[in-house]
Motif scaffolding. Structure first.
Motif, PDB file in Angstrom:
ATOM      1  N   GLU A 123     -14.268  28.418 -35.849  1.00  0.00           N
ATOM      2  CA  GLU A 123     -14.631  27.872 -36.796  1.00  0.00           C
ATOM      3  C   GLU A 123     -15.918  28.895 -37.521  1.00  0.00           C
ATOM      4  OE1 GLU A 123     -14.270  25.304 -38.922  1.00  0.00           O
ATOM      5  OE2 GLU A 123     -12.445  24.898 -37.639  1.00  0.00           O
ATOM      6  N   THR A 124     -16.531  29.453 -36.607  1.00  0.00           N
ATOM      7  CA  THR A 124     -17.434  30.311 -37.038  1.00  0.00           C
ATOM      8  C   THR A 124     -16.969  31.609 -37.702  1.00  0.00           C
ATOM      9  OG1 THR A 124     -19.111  29.901 -35.041  1.00  0.00           O
ATOM     10  CG2 THR A 124     -19.313  31.924 -36.056  1.00  0.00           C
ATOM     11  N   LEU A 125     -15.802  31.975 -37.107  1.00  0.00           N
ATOM     12  CA  LEU A 125     -15.073  32.986 -37.789  1.00  0.00           C
ATOM     13  C   LEU A 125     -14.519  32.834 -39.271  1.00  0.00           C
ATOM     14  CD1 LEU A 125     -13.246  34.609 -34.873  1.00  0.00           C
ATOM     15  CD2 LEU A 125     -15.036  35.622 -36.113  1.00  0.00           C
ATOM     16  N   ARG A 126     -14.111  31.286 -39.055  1.00  0.00           N
ATOM     17  CA  ARG A 126     -13.827  30.733 -40.532  1.00  0.00           C
ATOM     18  C   ARG A 126     -14.863  31.031 -41.587  1.00  0.00           C
ATOM     19  NH1 ARG A 126     -11.134  26.911 -37.154  1.00  0.00           N
ATOM     20  NH2 ARG A 126      -8.962  27.554 -36.922  1.00  0.00           N
ATOM     21  N   SER A 127     -15.939  30.391 -41.279  1.00  0.00           N
ATOM     22  CA  SER A 127     -17.033  30.356 -41.951  1.00  0.00           C
ATOM     23  C   SER A 127     -17.282  31.724 -42.408  1.00  0.00           C
ATOM     24  CB  SER A 127     -18.283  29.793 -41.673  1.00  0.00           C
ATOM     25  OG  SER A 127     -18.864  30.134 -40.417  1.00  0.00           O
ATOM     26  N   MET A 149      -4.995  31.498 -21.974  1.00  0.00           N
ATOM     27  CA  MET A 149      -5.691  30.280 -21.673  1.00  0.00           C
ATOM     28  C   MET A 149      -7.268  30.830 -21.446  1.00  0.00           C
ATOM     29  SD  MET A 149      -3.827  27.584 -21.216  1.00  0.00           S
ATOM     30  CE  MET A 149      -4.854  26.647 -19.906  1.00  0.00           C
ATOM     31  N   VAL A 150      -8.026  29.834 -21.849  1.00  0.00           N
ATOM     32  CA  VAL A 150      -9.616  30.068 -21.692  1.00  0.00           C
ATOM     33  C   VAL A 150     -10.046  29.010 -20.902  1.00  0.00           C
ATOM     34  CG1 VAL A 150      -9.930  31.751 -23.814  1.00  0.00           C
ATOM     35  CG2 VAL A 150     -10.152  29.052 -23.897  1.00  0.00           C
ATOM     36  N   GLN A 151     -11.198  29.156 -20.403  1.00  0.00           N
ATOM     37  CA  GLN A 151     -11.819  28.215 -19.644  1.00  0.00           C
ATOM     38  C   GLN A 151     -12.673  27.104 -20.453  1.00  0.00           C
ATOM     39  OE1 GLN A 151     -14.767  29.924 -16.932  1.00  0.00           O
ATOM     40  NE2 GLN A 151     -15.256  28.172 -15.985  1.00  0.00           N
ATOM     41  N   TYR A 152     -12.917  27.489 -21.594  1.00  0.00           N
ATOM     42  CA  TYR A 152     -13.712  26.720 -22.509  1.00  0.00           C
ATOM     43  C   TYR A 152     -13.121  26.531 -23.735  1.00  0.00           C
ATOM     44  CZ  TYR A 152     -17.204  26.577 -18.954  1.00  0.00           C
ATOM     45  OH  TYR A 152     -18.154  26.475 -17.709  1.00  0.00           O
ATOM     46  N   PRO A 153     -11.782  25.786 -23.872  1.00  0.00           N
ATOM     47  CA  PRO A 153     -11.266  25.629 -25.257  1.00  0.00           C
ATOM     48  C   PRO A 153     -11.910  25.155 -26.455  1.00  0.00           C
ATOM     49  CG  PRO A 153     -10.179  24.300 -23.582  1.00  0.00           C
ATOM     50  CD  PRO A 153     -11.192  25.186 -23.150  1.00  0.00           C
ATOM     51  N   LYS A 154     -12.842  24.338 -26.181  1.00  0.00           N
ATOM     52  CA  LYS A 154     -13.782  23.763 -27.377  1.00  0.00           C
ATOM     53  C   LYS A 154     -14.645  24.837 -27.866  1.00  0.00           C
ATOM     54  CE  LYS A 154     -13.243  18.843 -25.985  1.00  0.00           C
ATOM     55  NZ  LYS A 154     -13.678  17.693 -26.357  1.00  0.00           N
ATOM     56  N   MET A 155     -15.176  25.709 -26.998  1.00  0.00           N
ATOM     57  CA  MET A 155     -16.263  26.800 -27.381  1.00  0.00           C
ATOM     58  C   MET A 155     -15.157  27.670 -28.175  1.00  0.00           C
ATOM     59  SD  MET A 155     -18.977  27.526 -24.640  1.00  0.00           S
ATOM     60  CE  MET A 155     -19.929  28.620 -25.720  1.00  0.00           C
ATOM     61  N   ARG A 156     -13.985  27.986 -27.727  1.00  0.00           N
ATOM     62  CA  ARG A 156     -12.932  28.982 -28.485  1.00  0.00           C
ATOM     63  C   ARG A 156     -12.776  28.180 -29.833  1.00  0.00           C
ATOM     64  NH1 ARG A 156      -9.362  32.818 -27.826  1.00  0.00           N
ATOM     65  NH2 ARG A 156      -7.669  32.901 -29.123  1.00  0.00           N
TER      66      ARG A 156
END
Length: 129
Positions: free
Chosen positions: A13-17, A1-8
């Motif tokens: 997406e950044t890693l995909r690119s 679990m992370v505090q900001y799932p949208k940032m995750r």
């Protein structure tokens, strides 16, 4: 679990690119974006990793916030180290085409692929639970 799932998800997406050379050429060099994307560039990835988050400076500080554990922190650190090497060689003002055609770029793609795989595997396991 992370505090900001949208940032995750933005990190994923950044890693995909960063891990997809075909995407990089089409989007970053030719400005041929997939549906739903109005703009993308290497600069967007750099801003997310280096400016919008602490990931480049101190990925351990992002554990529980954007990333889940030390393994993910190490994998993100490897991506940032690979980008730093590209910047050491080419500087920070080169074109996206120059970056992705440099011999150092393969390290960025490989590190991003490994980080993405580690993070997606973890996310998929969480969904199965």
């Amino acid at each position: 679990m992370v505090q900001y799932p949208k940032m995750r998800e933005e990190l994923l997406e950044t890693l995909r690119s960063l891990s997809d050379r075909e995407y990089q050429h089409k989007a970053w060099v030719e400005s041929d974006y997939p549906p739903g994307i109005e703009y993308d560039s290497f600069d967007e990835a750099v801003h997310f990793l280096y400016d919008d988050t602490v990931l480049a400076e101190n990925p351990d500080a992002a554990i529980g916030v954007i990333i889940e554990n030390e393994k993910e922190a190490r994998s993100i650190a490897a991506v940032c180290q690979a980008i730093d090497l590209v910047f050491d060689v080419l500087g920070t003002e080169a074109s996206d085409e120059d970056y992705i055609n440099s011999s150092e770029w393969i390290s960025v793609v490989e590190a991003a692929s490994k980080a993405l795989q580690a993070m997606e595997t973890k996310s998929q396991q969480a969904v199965k639970v």
